[in-house]
Design an enzyme around this catalytic site. Structure first.
Site, PDB file in Angstrom:
ATOM      1  N   THR A 156     -18.736   9.644 -45.378  1.00 28.77           N
ATOM      2  CA  THR A 156     -19.385  10.426 -44.318  1.00 28.77           C
ATOM      3  C   THR A 156     -20.826   9.935 -44.302  1.00 28.77           C
ATOM      4  O   THR A 156     -21.370   9.562 -45.348  1.00 28.77           O
ATOM      5  CB  THR A 156     -19.343  11.955 -44.567  1.00 28.77           C
ATOM      6  OG1 THR A 156     -20.207  12.277 -45.660  1.00 28.77           O
ATOM      7  CG2 THR A 156     -17.924  12.450 -44.887  1.00 28.77           C
ATOM      8  N   HIS A 157     -21.415   9.875 -43.134  1.00 31.35           N
ATOM      9  CA  HIS A 157     -22.773   9.300 -42.976  1.00 31.35           C
ATOM     10  C   HIS A 157     -22.825   7.863 -43.472  1.00 31.35           C
ATOM     11  O   HIS A 157     -23.897   7.379 -43.868  1.00 31.35           O
ATOM     12  CB  HIS A 157     -23.830  10.114 -43.737  1.00 31.35           C
ATOM     13  CG  HIS A 157     -23.747  11.587 -43.534  1.00 31.35           C
ATOM     14  ND1 HIS A 157     -24.503  12.266 -42.623  1.00 31.35           N
ATOM     15  CD2 HIS A 157     -22.960  12.519 -44.144  1.00 31.35           C
ATOM     16  CE1 HIS A 157     -24.213  13.564 -42.665  1.00 31.35           C
ATOM     17  NE2 HIS A 157     -23.273  13.742 -43.573  1.00 31.35           N
ATOM     18  N   SER A 279     -20.172 -20.344 -35.695  1.00 32.27           N
ATOM     19  CA  SER A 279     -21.507 -20.300 -35.116  1.00 32.27           C
ATOM     20  C   SER A 279     -21.877 -21.698 -34.659  1.00 32.27           C
ATOM     21  O   SER A 279     -21.474 -22.689 -35.270  1.00 32.27           O
ATOM     22  CB  SER A 279     -22.499 -19.818 -36.182  1.00 32.27           C
ATOM     23  OG  SER A 279     -23.807 -20.252 -35.860  1.00 32.27           O
ATOM     24  N   ASN A 287     -17.471 -15.478 -37.460  1.00 29.48           N
ATOM     25  CA  ASN A 287     -17.938 -14.228 -36.867  1.00 29.48           C
ATOM     26  C   ASN A 287     -16.793 -13.428 -36.242  1.00 29.48           C
ATOM     27  O   ASN A 287     -15.899 -14.015 -35.635  1.00 29.48           O
ATOM     28  CB  ASN A 287     -18.982 -14.528 -35.785  1.00 29.48           C
ATOM     29  CG  ASN A 287     -20.209 -15.209 -36.360  1.00 29.48           C
ATOM     30  OD1 ASN A 287     -20.642 -14.878 -37.465  1.00 29.48           O
ATOM     31  ND2 ASN A 287     -20.757 -16.161 -35.627  1.00 29.48           N
ATOM     32  N   TYR A 318     -13.658  10.591   5.168  1.00 26.92           N
ATOM     33  CA  TYR A 318     -13.813   9.182   4.786  1.00 26.92           C
ATOM     34  C   TYR A 318     -15.216   8.668   5.080  1.00 26.92           C
ATOM     35  O   TYR A 318     -15.817   9.033   6.097  1.00 26.92           O
ATOM     36  CB  TYR A 318     -12.791   8.294   5.534  1.00 26.92           C
ATOM     37  CG  TYR A 318     -12.970   6.838   5.161  1.00 26.92           C
ATOM     38  CD1 TYR A 318     -12.415   6.330   4.000  1.00 26.92           C
ATOM     39  CD2 TYR A 318     -13.758   5.987   5.949  1.00 26.92           C
ATOM     40  CE1 TYR A 318     -12.611   5.004   3.626  1.00 26.92           C
ATOM     41  CE2 TYR A 318     -13.961   4.661   5.581  1.00 26.92           C
ATOM     42  CZ  TYR A 318     -13.389   4.177   4.424  1.00 26.92           C
ATOM     43  OH  TYR A 318     -13.594   2.871   4.048  1.00 26.92           O
ATOM     44  N   GLN A 323     -15.301   2.227  -0.231  1.00 28.60           N
ATOM     45  CA  GLN A 323     -14.857   0.863  -0.536  1.00 28.60           C
ATOM     46  C   GLN A 323     -15.430   0.395  -1.877  1.00 28.60           C
ATOM     47  O   GLN A 323     -14.796  -0.360  -2.600  1.00 28.60           O
ATOM     48  CB  GLN A 323     -15.304  -0.074   0.589  1.00 28.60           C
ATOM     49  CG  GLN A 323     -14.943  -1.529   0.404  1.00 28.60           C
ATOM     50  CD  GLN A 323     -15.155  -2.291   1.707  1.00 28.60           C
ATOM     51  OE1 GLN A 323     -14.560  -1.974   2.718  1.00 28.60           O
ATOM     52  NE2 GLN A 323     -16.024  -3.287   1.680  1.00 28.60           N
TER      53      GLN A 323
HETATM   54  N1  ARG Z   1     -11.759  -1.396   2.704  1.00 28.77           N
HETATM   55  C1  ARG Z   1     -11.750  -0.029   3.122  1.00 28.77           C
HETATM   56  C2  ARG Z   1     -11.891   0.892   1.894  1.00 28.77           C
HETATM   57  O1  ARG Z   1     -11.667   0.436   0.803  1.00 28.77           O
HETATM   58  C3  ARG Z   1     -10.456   0.267   3.791  1.00 28.77           C
HETATM   59  C4  ARG Z   1     -10.509   1.468   4.660  1.00 28.77           C
HETATM   60  C5  ARG Z   1     -11.334   1.165   5.890  1.00 28.77           C
HETATM   61  N2  ARG Z   1     -11.392   2.336   6.714  1.00 28.77           N
HETATM   62  C6  ARG Z   1     -12.274   2.474   7.669  1.00 28.77           C
HETATM   63  N3  ARG Z   1     -12.237   3.560   8.353  1.00 28.77           N
HETATM   64  N4  ARG Z   1     -13.183   1.562   7.927  1.00 28.77           N
HETATM   65  O2  ARG Z   1     -12.254   2.017   2.040  1.00 28.77           O
END
Ligand code: ARG
Length: 431
Positions: A156-157, A279, A287, A318, A323
């Protein structure tokens, strides 16, 4: 690049397009086969509600299989000719089938398309994680079973504490990875819900065959509400990275132990030469680079989780920001699983150096045994503790007796490996 949504009259600026696409089309390679399968399910659903004539569905079905095969053998490459994987599928179908291809996007959006492809991918990655954790736990358990007599210092420690055993060390990691396997299967079940048919996030004015696509794609349930489907983007990715992170966190600790145990100062462990490197300047060095990169792998997984968490700081619905969840997802999941994949062989092949382990045990490490023995025989523990602190009372004992007497359940004298074995055997071999 052909753009699905281009309506004419608007000039396309190449720099702006490149920024919008980013490395999306390359990342979509990860999800492409799942996107194809989900497209097939969507088309079958459209046929079921009379949007696609049966012969058009048959053509789509056939061309999707051909595309998947061509992608698999490298004759079709997903590259910058396309904005993303989704566009590529529609382009190819339209080129080969005409109107049938132009009909496939009826009632769907790229927003639910990316969700369903990612969801199928996450599900298969959680299966892979569970299987890997089961494999790792099996190696640890087998070694615990085989090594009951090898004593090692318990720290421990990082200070010498009590006599322990390599079996106790292995059994700890066995139980950790059983829990990690369980977390992977629980996460898999948690995210096993079908977002296809939620379109842009608000449903559509068609009786989409969502229950049929759910069973077609093998989902356990429908993700009912389209707004929730969008809210789950990033959230489910984070859950998967947390499940992987649970395993890579234990991996990090094991790697830390091994990097210490392979130093000349400890000298407890010998790694097979294939896990070490030389190395460039110091001719004397071997290593433990692999162990060190395994240790660092948790940082990659954990950072990916944090990056996605930042990206999804958004209102509902969305947003193209989403993305940017794909890059960290592919990097974190990929790196985590590749690191874990090295572990079973590394664990199975590392060797303990028994002399060094034995030499690291000193009489002070029996003081706790002594204090507890005195207390067991009636002396109040706090008094026994003081008496046992006296080096004059540390008559040399032997490690085997100390370990055999460690009978608290789970301790070295009662490791309960059968309990761990039963939990491990309960994992269904999935897919
Ligand atoms: N490449 C986009 C993403 O990963 C796909 C969806 C695009 N949708 C949009 N409404 N532009 O989100």
């Amino acid at each position: 690049m052909s753009l699905l949504w281009q309506k004419g009259g608007v000039e396309v600026d190449a720099r702006i397009q490149a920024f919008l696409a980013g490395d999306d089309v390359l990342l979509d390679r990860e999800f492409f086969l799942h996107d194809i399968e989900a497209s097939r399910a969507h088309a079958r659903g459209l046929a079921a509600i009379g949007i696609l004539p049966q012969d058009e569905f048959d053509g789509i079905d056939r061309e999707l299989t051909a595309l998947a095969n061509a992608y698999g053998d490298g004759t079709f490459v997903l590259d910058a000719r396309y904005e993303d994987g989704h566009s590529a599928i529609e382009d190819v179908l339209t080129e080969r089938l005409g109107d049938a291809g132009r009909r496939i996007h009826t009632g769907r959006s790229r927003n639910d398309q990316v969700l369903v492809a990612t969801r199928l991918w996450l599900r298969s990655k959680m299966d892979e994680l569970a299987a890997r954790c089961v494999e790792i736990a099996s190696v640890a358990l087998a070694r615990a079973d085989a090594e009951r007599d090898i004593a090692m210092p318990g720290y421990t420690h990082l200070q010498r504490a009590v006599v322990s055993s390599t079996a106790h060390w292995w059994a700890g990691f066995a139980e950790a990875f059983i829990d990690n396997a369980q977390r992977a299967t629980q996460t898999r079940d948690w995210l096993d819900a079908n977002p296809l048919g939620t379109a842009a996030g608000y449903g559509v004015n068609l009786p989409l065959a969502r229950d049929a696509t759910t069973s077609d794609l093998g989902f356990a349930r429908l993700q009912v509400n389209p707004a929730y489907a969008q809210l789950s983007r990033g959230k489910f990715e984070i859950a998967a990275l947390e499940a992987i992170g649970s395993a890579t966190m234990d991996l990090r600790r094991m790697a830390w132990d091994l990097s210490l145990f392979t130093t000349a100062e400890f000298g407890f462990v010998a790694l097979p030469a294939r896990y070490t490197t030389g190395s460039s300047i110091m001719p004397n060095k071997r290593n433990p680079d692999v162990v060190e990169l395994l240790r660092a792998s948790h940082a990659v997984v954990s950072a990916a989780r944090a990056e996605i968490d930042q990206v999804v700081a958004l209102p509902s619905g969305y947003h193209r920001d989403l993305q940017f969840t794909k890059g960290p997802l592919v990097r974190g999941v990929g790196h985590g699983l590749r690191a874990l994949a090295l572990l079973p062989d590394l664990m199975a092949s590392l060797e303990w150096k028994r002399e060094a382990l034995a030499a690291a045990l000193d009489p002070s490490m029996y003081a706790t045994d002594l204090a507890i023995e005195l207390a067991r025989d009636g002396m109040p523990f706090r008094q026994a503790y003081r008496e046992a602190a006296d080096p004059a009372r540390w008559a040399a004992r032997d490690p085997a007796t100390s370990l055999a007497a460690r009978i608290s359940p789970g301790g070295a004298g009662d490791l309960r490996l059968e309990t761990l074995r039963a939990r491990l055997d309960a994992f269904p071999a999935r897919r």
